[in-house]
Every structure is written in C-alpha cells, then in structure tokens.
Design an enzyme around this catalytic site. Structure first.
Site, short mmCIF file in Angstrom:
data_model
loop_
_atom_site.label_atom_id
_atom_site.label_comp_id
_atom_site.label_asym_id
_atom_site.label_seq_id
_atom_site.Cartn_x
_atom_site.Cartn_y
_atom_site.Cartn_z
N GLU A 201 0.83 -1.22 0.00
CA GLU A 201 0.00 0.00 0.00
C GLU A 201 0.86 1.26 0.00
O GLU A 201 0.38 2.36 0.30
CB GLU A 201 -0.96 -0.03 1.19
CG GLU A 201 -1.89 -1.23 1.19
CD GLU A 201 -3.14 -1.06 0.32
OE1 GLU A 201 -3.71 0.03 0.29
OE2 GLU A 201 -3.54 -2.05 -0.36
N HIS A 277 -4.74 1.48 7.07
CA HIS A 277 -3.34 1.80 6.77
C HIS A 277 -2.69 2.26 8.07
O HIS A 277 -3.35 2.91 8.90
CB HIS A 277 -3.23 2.96 5.76
CG HIS A 277 -3.62 2.60 4.36
ND1 HIS A 277 -4.37 3.43 3.56
CD2 HIS A 277 -3.34 1.51 3.62
CE1 HIS A 277 -4.54 2.87 2.37
NE2 HIS A 277 -3.94 1.69 2.38
N CYS A 398 -2.91 11.26 3.85
CA CYS A 398 -3.21 10.37 2.71
C CYS A 398 -3.04 11.11 1.39
O CYS A 398 -2.77 10.50 0.36
CB CYS A 398 -4.66 9.90 2.76
SG CYS A 398 -5.12 9.03 4.24
O1 SUG Z 1 -7.80 3.01 0.00
N1 SUG Z 1 -10.57 5.18 0.12
C1 SUG Z 1 -9.14 4.98 0.21
C2 SUG Z 1 -8.57 5.91 1.24
C3 SUG Z 1 -7.08 5.89 1.24
C4 SUG Z 1 -6.49 6.65 2.37
N2 SUG Z 1 -5.07 6.61 2.30
C5 SUG Z 1 -4.22 6.51 3.33
N3 SUG Z 1 -4.63 6.16 4.52
N4 SUG Z 1 -2.97 6.67 3.10
C6 SUG Z 1 -8.78 3.54 0.55
O2 SUG Z 1 -9.46 2.96 1.39
C7 SUG Z 1 -12.77 4.91 -0.87
C8 SUG Z 1 -13.40 4.87 -2.23
C9 SUG Z 1 -14.89 4.83 -2.19
O3 SUG Z 1 -15.46 4.46 -1.18
O4 SUG Z 1 -15.52 5.16 -3.22
C10 SUG Z 1 -11.28 4.64 -0.89
O5 SUG Z 1 -10.77 3.99 -1.75
#
Ligand code: SUG
Length: 473
Positions: A201, A277, A398
């Site tokens: 990730e 994460h 993020c």
């Molecule tokens: O991978 N949300 C992302 C958020 C990523 C956050 N990044 C970090 N923590 N570095 C994920 O979960 C949601 C998409 C949706 O629900 O349509 C999403 O992919």
C-alpha cells in the site's frame, strides 16, 4: 523534548533556487516535497473500501468533486505560503474503460458505461474511482541518501487489496517515470506482483527518520500480515492490506541498509477498528514518531528496534505516544488525528496539519491544545476542511506523497508540478471550468460525464506539461 527540525530548513519559493547548496559532509542539501494528489473530476462515494469505516459509512451519498479538489488546493496553497516545499500529482485518467472492456463489456464507450451501470454498478464505480488522489498510496519512496546506489527510488504500490485501487499502479508508474525521468537520479520500479500475499500500500505503511532530509536515515515499514506465518489468523473483522513479504521486497529493491531498516507489525485490533493503513494511527517525520499506543502488535519491541536503529545513525528518536485514556482508538479513527502531516516550518518549529474533524472532537481538541501549548513539542496546529476526501477515509497525510529531492534532482524535473501561487490560480480556474458540484454513483452512467472529464484532463496535461499522459487509454 528537543524540537529538532531540519537545520537545512531555508525553504525557497522556487525549488530551483536550491542549486549549489551543500549540507553536512558535502552532501547536497535536500528538501522534502509534499506531492499532493489533485482530486479528479469523478470523485464520488461508493463504499468501495471495506475496512475503511468512512468509505463504508458514506456509500451512495452525494459527493462534490469541485469542492473536493478546491479543498485539496487550499491546503497546498496554505502550506506553500508557509514555506513548505509543495508539488502536485495529477489524477489518473478515469473511467478506466480498459477494465470494463476486459470484463466483457463491449461496444461504444457509451454502451460500455450503460451496460456496466445496469449489470455491475460497483465495477463501474471502481472504473471511475478517483482514488489516485491519495498519493500516500501511490508508491513507497526512498531518498537518495538511504540507497546504496545513491538514487531516489520509487516502487508504485500494487494496492492489490481493493479492485478499484489495484487499477492505479500501471498509470502511476507511467506518471512517475514521466516526472522523475532522469535515470541518473531516479529509479522507478514496477509494482510488486498484484496478489494478496504481496499486498503493498505504499508510503501509507512506511515512514523515515533522519537528522536532516538529505542525510542517511532509518526506514520504517509496517505490515499487517505475514503471508507465510504459522496459523496466527485469529478471526478478524477486516483483512490487512500490507504484507511483510511486500515490505521486505521494497526494501531490497530500494537497496536499503538492513541495519537502518525496521519492520514492524500493525496490531490486528487496530485494523479491526478501522486502521486500514498504518498512517491512520502513526506518523513519523525527521526525529519524531507520533503514534497511538494501539498502533503496533509489539509496542515495546517496535520502539526499542527503532530507537536502536536511530541511535546507530546518530539520531535520538523522539516518541510522542498517545495513550488510550488520552484518545481512544475509536476516536483516533473517527478524527484521523494520526493522519496529520508533521512538517518543519522555515523558522524550525514543528507544524501539525490536522483534518477539521480533530477540532470537532472534545478529547482530540483538548489533546491538541496540550500538544501545542508553549514549550510543548508542536509549535502550531493547522486545521483544514478536507471533508470530501475524509468521507472516503482520506485525511491530510493520505493526500500527499513525500519525496526528498536535492537541487539537481529537483532541477531535472521538467513537468510543471512544483506549486506556486500562479499554478494554484490556474488549477482553481481549471476546476471551476470543468468539475461538477454534485456526483452520485448513479451519475456515472452519463456519457456526458465521460466527455467532460476527457476535455478537462486534456487541458490539465498542458497545464502541468505532461505531454501525452492522458492520451494513452
Ligand atoms: O484506500 N478510500 C481509500 C482511502 C485511502 C487513504 N489513504 C491513506 N490512509 N494513506 C482507501 O481505502 C474509498 C473509495 C470509495 O469508497 O468510493 C477509498 O478507496
């Protein structure tokens, strides 16, 4: 505690004015650039990310892509004005029609969208996901000072845990190769094979400690699971996304010194509470690790290993530990306190960039007041409204990928990705021209949206001087 920020902290308006400056031991001075993701025009809430509480909760609600992009640009501008080196990464082209065609939808582009909307709306959402905005997941990045070959290394994350995210890495690799094109300075690897046991990730599960950005540091990788560990699979609510084997592979690809590399395991309890994460529960910067007591499977062992590795690099690690009775794990996930950005202001003080949700929670607000009181570790807390991204589980940290660059490395970049007032104004006007202010998953069937996005991205390619980036389908 020692407020030790980067002594090289004179931050120029223009990164190229860095040329010719050298730091300790004749090493080129280096700056940490925050490459923030520009939110794409198809930003919507479709609950694609199980294990991510905000994404699951907001599934199907109306999103405002215009506001989302402007919220991100406002953060970039504010940090740029504070003297923090700032850059931007453009959104990846969406919808990903290659996915839909590979899954058997055929005919014209409009026919593909219509059939997918009718038969597999979640696949259409995945193809349209604007998830590349969370650039902390774009790649793991290693500064030149930490690699045996003296290059800046990037490994795009395979993001194999979630379909919509697993689509990102081929385009991410292409983007990084286009921006960081000088092979004398940069090595952009392919993503690891996209299978669950090698789930990676990116920088969301990685941080780095160093006395100064340009000096060799300690790299810290956090994983949720060991693919080949003995049966320790206690029943779990949510599956981990990052595997130890992937973290170790990235460390090898980046040619890191094992003595200055630490691997730790996330606590399963935290993952089950919505810490999908590690950057939802810990953040590191220069000499500081800010973390919740529930972050790691073996907290004492992890802190001891990090402290040892830092000691051997001549760095005294400062840990800011938040105990459960100061802020509960549940509140940590709800507020995203640990998804803050730790930054060093040009005057040497530490800044903490938090999402506005932190100020809405009484326990978190009280904690932040203590953390930034006179004489406390943080000089100033800056709070931003990033609610559109937050509703999909993406906070300030993020939204940014940290890339340490020295003057020559920065000067080798020809794309117009470094932030300025002028770029901000251009991008704001571009968003105003092209983005909708309301998008529901159901709107994704509209072929007009596809056309709007294509026109917008074609223009963006020129603004950022990324010729051809959006031409490949
Ligand atoms: O991978 N949300 C992302 C958020 C990523 C956050 N990044 C970090 N923590 N570095 C994920 O979960 C949601 C998409 C949706 O629900 O349509 C999403 O992919």
């Amino acid at each position: 505690m020692d407020n030790h920020c980067d002594p090289q902290g004179q931050l120029p308006d223009d990164p190229f004015t860095l040329a010719g400056s050298f730091g300790a031991g004749g090493r080129p001075r280096a700056q940490e650039f925050n490459f923030d993701g520009l939110v794409g025009p198809s930003h919507h809430h479709s609950g694609l990310a199980t294990g991510n509480i905000a994404s699951m909760r907001n599934r199907g609600t109306a999103a405002n892509p215009r506001k989302a992009a402007l919220q991100g640009l406002e953060k970039m501008l504010a940090l740029h004005r504070r003297g923090i080196p700032q850059a931007v990464l453009p959104p990846l082209a969406r919808p990903n029609l290659r996915l839909l065609r590979a899954l058997g939808f055929n005919g014209s582009d409009a026919a593909v969208l219509a059939k997918a909307a009718q038969l597999e709306p979640q696949l259409l959402s995945a193809a349209y996901s604007a998830s590349s905005m969370w650039t902390a997941n774009a790649a793991t990045v290693c500064p030149a000072a930490d690699s045996a070959d003296g290059k800046v290394h990037f490994t795009p994350a395979n993001l194999s845990a979630k379909l919509h995210r697993s689509l990102e890495h081929p385009d991410t690799a292409r983007l990084l190769r286009q921006i960081f094109s000088n092979e004398q300075y940069f090595a952009v690897h392919d993503a690891l094979p996209g299978v669950a046991a090698l789930g990676d990730e990116g920088a969301a599960n990685h941080t780095r400690f160093a006395r100064a950005h340009g000096e060799p540091g300690v790299q810290f990788f956090v994983h949720g699971e060991d693919a080949f560990a003995a049966a320790d699979a206690a029943p779990r609510r949510f599956a981990p996304r990052q595997y130890a084997e992937a973290s170790r592979a990235v460390a090898r690809l980046h040619r890191l010194d094992p003595a200055r590399t630490v691997h730790a395991r996330q606590s399963a309890v935290a993952i089950d509470a919505g810490v999908f994460h590690n950057d939802v529960i810990a953040v590191g910067h220069l000499d500081t690790l800010f973390y919740h007591q529930a972050a790691f499977d073996d907290e004492p062992g992890t802190i001891a290993a990090l402290t040892r590795a830092c000691d051997t690099s001549g760095l005294a690690l400062n840990c800011i530990r938040v105990a459960e009775d100061q802020l509960s794990l549940q509140d940590a996930v709800a507020t995203y306190l640990f998804n803050s950005q730790l930054l060093c202001a040009p005057d040497g003080g530490k800044l903490m960039v938090v999402p506005a949700e932190c100020q809405d929670n009484a326990a978190c607000r009280t904690y932040l007041e203590q953390l930034s009181a006179p004489g406390a570790p943080i000089a100033e807390v800056l709070s931003f409204d990033l609610r559109e991204s937050m509703r999909n589980g993406g906070g300030p940290a993020c939204l940014r990928l940290r890339v340490v660059l020295d003057a020559a490395q920065a000067a080798s970049i020809g794309s117009h990705v470094f932030f300025s007032e002028a770029l901000h104004d251009t991008l704001v006007a571009w968003v105003a021209r092209h983005y909708r202010d309301r998008l529901l998953p159901d709107d994704l069937r509209d072929p007009q949206l596809l056309d709007e996005i294509r026109v917008a991205l074609h223009e963006l390619e020129h603004i950022l001087n990324l010729p051809g980036f959006y031409t490949v389908d």
